[in-house]
Write an enzyme that holds these catalytic residues in place. Structure first.
Site, PDB file in Angstrom:
ATOM      1  N   GLY A  60       3.845   5.506   2.025  1.00 25.11           N
ATOM      2  CA  GLY A  60       5.066   5.003   1.431  1.00 25.11           C
ATOM      3  C   GLY A  60       5.195   3.490   1.516  1.00 25.11           C
ATOM      4  N   SER A  61       6.416   3.020   1.741  1.00 22.24           N
ATOM      5  CA  SER A  61       6.761   1.611   1.524  1.00 22.24           C
ATOM      6  C   SER A  61       6.118   0.620   2.482  1.00 22.24           C
ATOM      7  CB  SER A  61       8.276   1.448   1.556  1.00 22.24           C
ATOM      8  OG  SER A  61       8.863   2.096   0.451  1.00 22.24           O
ATOM      9  N   ILE A  62       5.527   1.070   3.591  1.00 21.73           N
ATOM     10  CA  ILE A  62       4.818   0.088   4.410  1.00 21.73           C
ATOM     11  C   ILE A  62       3.619  -0.478   3.644  1.00 21.73           C
ATOM     12  CG2 ILE A  62       5.582   0.954   6.655  1.00 21.73           C
ATOM     13  CD1 ILE A  62       2.958   2.408   6.960  1.00 21.73           C
ATOM     14  N   PHE A  63       3.180   0.231   2.590  1.00 20.63           N
ATOM     15  CA  PHE A  63       2.085  -0.265   1.761  1.00 20.63           C
ATOM     16  C   PHE A  63       2.515  -1.475   0.927  1.00 20.63           C
ATOM     17  CE2 PHE A  63      -1.626   2.158   2.413  1.00 20.63           C
ATOM     18  CZ  PHE A  63      -2.585   1.748   1.503  1.00 20.63           C
ATOM     19  N   LYS A  64       3.809  -1.683   0.799  1.00 23.09           N
ATOM     20  CA  LYS A  64       4.296  -2.857   0.062  1.00 23.09           C
ATOM     21  C   LYS A  64       3.854  -4.156   0.720  1.00 23.09           C
ATOM     22  CE  LYS A  64       8.238  -0.292  -1.787  1.00 23.09           C
ATOM     23  NZ  LYS A  64       9.651   0.079  -1.637  1.00 23.09           N
TER      24      LYS A  64
END
Length: 535
Positions: free
Chosen positions: A256-260
Site C-alpha cells: 500500500g501507501s508506504i510505496f509512495k
C-alpha cells in the site's frame, strides 16, 4: 605315599576350566557388543557436528549445544516387549506404537527409542531397571530466549545441522568455530522491546499476524526482526496457533501507501515535481474503463508534499505518470525491489509485479503500492537506501565492526535523499503519521494501508494490512523501522478505524521511544523549564 588326583578330580578341574573359558568368551562378546559394535549393527553411530555458540552483538548467548544422550534398546533381551514399550514411552515421550513395531519387527539388534534425552529423562529410564538399554552421547541446541528469537535464529536438526534461520544461514561459520562464538547483528535489548510491543499490539487489534524490523541504515545490520505468530524452538514441536514461517522475509505483500515513498523519490530524482507544486486531486481518476478513487475524502487540489502527507492515491499516480512505466520499473529495480533479496538469512521470497505489460494502469496502481508485492525485509532495505544518502545497502545479520559503513553505489542523489527525509518528517508532523511522532527523536515516516487479496484474486471486504515505515532521526538517519500488521481489527480507541495511522504508526512510535535511548540516539527536545525556576 601320596596318591595323584583321581580321574573324577581331573574331570572336575577340566570342567571348571571350560566354565571359566565360557564365561570369558561371553564377557568378551558383551564388551564387543556394548562398546565396540555399532549401535545399529551395521554402521558407526552418527557423529553430532559441533557448533559454535550464537550470540547477539553484545555477547549475550542466543544458542548453545548442550550435552544430551540418544537412547537405544536391544529388544531381544526384553522378557516382555509390550510392557517395555509402554514403560519407555511413558518415560521418554516416544510413541508407544512405534516402539512396539520396532521391538517386534526389528531388522537390526538395536532400536532407537528417543533422541536428545535430558538428564531427568535418563533418570526415569534408569529407574525402570530394564536390561538392554544403551545411551549414546550427543548434543541438543538450546535457545535461552525461546520464542523471542525463534523466527530469525531458526533451529537445527537432531544431527546438529541448521535447517532454518541463521542456524542455516551462518552454518559454515558455526562449524568452523566449534566451542567458540559467532556474533550476530541482533541486539537483544532491541529484539525484546520490539517483540513485547508487537505482541501487545497484535493482541489489542486481534491481528492475524504481525512483524517488525529495526535496521542500521549505514551498516545494514538488522538489530531486531520479529515475526508473529512464532514457535518455541526448544520444544521441537508446533503447538496450535504457532508458525515457523518468517513473514518478514518469506512472504510478499501489497504494502500500500508506504510505496509512495519510492514514487516521490523517483519524481524528485527525475525533477518532475516540486514539493510545493499544486496538483488537482479529484475524487476519482479514470484510466481506460477503470476509475481509481481515494481511500478517504481529499481536497480538490493539494501541494505535492501534502499529497504524500495525506496519502492521496490520485495525486500520487499523477506524479508517477510523469515519469512513465518504463522509468518506474527501472527505478524500482535499481532499489532491489524487483528481485529476491539475498542475505545471510536463508529465508527469502520472489517479488510479484507486472510482467506481461507495465502500461498506464500498472504504473498508476504500483505508484501507491498495489499490483506489486515484496517482502517487508526487501522494502526495508530499499527504504534505507533512499534515506541514507541514496546509497545501496543490503541487510546483514552478522555483526559488523562499530562504525562500519557498508553502503554501496549511489542509487539516488544525496539531494533527493535529503528532500525525502524532509518529506517523511513532514508526514509525521503534518500528515497521517502523527501518531508515530516521538518528542526529541525527529521521526520521519509513512503510513500504508492496503486491501488484502483473497484466494480468488479479489480483495477481501473490510480486510486491511497496515504498515508504517520510519526513519530516525530524520535529518541525520541512523535507523529505519518497519512495522506490519496483518488484518488488524478496529477498537473503540481507534474510533472504528483499522488503518495504519491508528494501528501501525503508534506502535512504531512506542518502539522508537523505548529503543532510541538504548541505542544512544540523542534526544533533541528542549529541556523542560520549571515554573519560577532558572532552567
Amino acid at each position: 605315599m601320596n596318591e595323584g588326583p583321581t580321574v573324577f578330580q581331573r574331570r572336575i578341574v577340566i570342567g571348571a576350566g571350560l566354565c571359566v573359558l565360557a564365561f570369558a568368551l561371553v564377557g568378551m562378546r558383551l564388551v564387543h557388543v556394548t562398546l565396540l559394535q555399532p549401535l545399529d549393527g551395521s554402521r558407526p553411530a552418527l557423529a553430532i557436528a559441533a557448533r559454535a555458540d550464537l550470540t547477539d552483538r553484545n555477547g549475550e548467548l542466543l544458542a548453545r549445544d548442550l550435552p544430551v544422550k540418544d537412547l537405544y534398546a536391544r529388544p531381544q533381551v526384553f522378557w516382555d516387549k509390550d510392557q517395555a514399550a509402554r514403560d519407555l514411552a511413558r518415560a521418554t515421550g516416544a510413541g508407544e506404537g512405534r516402539l512396539l513395531k520396532g521391538f517386534h519387527n526389528a531388522k537390526s539388534p538395536y532400536v532407537l527409542v528417543a533422541r536428545q534425552i535430558t538428564p531427568d529423562v535418563e533418570a526415569r529410564v534408569m529407574a525402570l531397571g530394564l536390561p538392554g538399554l544403551e545411551f549414546e552421547q550427543g548434543a541438543k541446541r538450546f535457545y535461552p530466549d525461546g520464542r523471542n528469537t525463534a523466527q530469525v535464529l531458526g533451529v537445527t536438526d537432531p544431527d546438529g545441522a541448521g535447517v532454518s534461520g541463521l542456524e542455516l544461514g551462518l552454518q559454515d561459520a558455526l562449524r568452523r568455530a566449534p566451542g567458540g562464538q559467532v556474533a550476530t547483528s541482533l541486539d537483544m535489548r532491541v529484539q525484546f522491546i520490539v517483540a513485547d510491543e508487537l505482541a501487545k499490539a497484535r493482541a489489542k487489534f486481534r491481528a492475524n499476524a504481525a512483524g517488525a524490523i529495526v535496521m542500521d541504515v549505514k551498516s545494514g545490520e538488522v538489530l531486531a526482526l520479529v515475526s508473529l505468530p512464532d514457535f518455541d524452538p526448544n520444544l521441537r514441536k508446533i503447538l496450535e496457533g504457532d508458525s515457523t514461517r518468517n513473514i518478514m522475509a518469506q512472504d510478499v505483500y501489497e504494502l500500500g501507501s508506504i510505496f509512495k515513498i519510492f514514487t516521490f523519490a523517483m519524481a524528485l530524482e527525475d525533477k518532475t515535481v516540486r514539493p510545493d507544486e499544486v496538483l488537482p486531486t479529484p475524487p476519482g481518476y479514470k484510466i481506460g474503463r477503470f476509475t481509481i478513487r481515494e481511500a478517504h475524502h481529499m481536497p480538490s487540489a493539494m501541494a505535492a508534499k501534502d499529497i504524500l502527507a495525506q496519502s492521496s492515491n490520485v495525486g500520487t499516480l499523477q506524479i508517477a505518470l510523469r515519469s512513465g512505466g518504463a522509468r518506474q520499473r527501472e527505478f524500482l529495480s535499481s532499489l532491489g525491489l524487483l528481485s529476491p533479496l539475498k542475505t545471510n538469512l536463508p529465508e527469502t521470497s520472489r517479488p510479484l509485479f507486472p510482467t506481461r505489460q507495465w502500461a498506464t494502469a500498472e504504473t498508476a496502481t504500483v505508484s501507491y503500492g498495489h499490483g506489486i508485492s515484496v517482502s517487508p525485509l526487501t522494502f526495508t532495505a530499499a527504504l534505507a537506501t533512499v534515506v541514507n544518502g541514496g546509497r545501496r545497502i543490503v541487510p546483514t545479520f552478522a555483526r559488523q565492526a562499530d562504525g562500519s559503513d557498508r553502503r554501496g553505489e549511489q542509487v539516488v542523489s544525496e539531494a533527493t535523499s535529503l528532500k525525502m527525509r524532509d518529506l517523511l518528517r513532514y508526514v509525521v508532523t503534518n500528515g497521517t503519521g502523527r501518531n508515530a511522532d516521538v518528542v526529541g527523536y525527529d521521526v520521519g515516516g509513512k503510513t500504508g494501508t492496503a486491501e488484502v487479496p483473497g484466494p480468488n484474486g479479489r480483495y477481501i471486504r473490510n480486510a486491511l494490512r497496515s504498515s508504517f515505515a520510519a526513519v530516525f532521526p530524520a535529518h541525520n538517519p541512523r535507523y529505519v523501522v518497519m512495522v506490519l500488521m496483518d488484518q488488524p481489527k478496529a477498537t473503540k480507541d481507534t474510533f472504528g478505524f483499522a488503518t495504519a495511522g491508528y494501528t501501525a504508526a503508534p506502535q512504531t512510535g512506542r518502539i522508537i521511544q523505548r529503543i532510541a535511548p538504548l541505542l544512544g540516539v540523542p534526544n533533541t527536545a528542549p529541556p523542560t523549564r520549571l515554573a519560577g525556576g532558572n532552567s
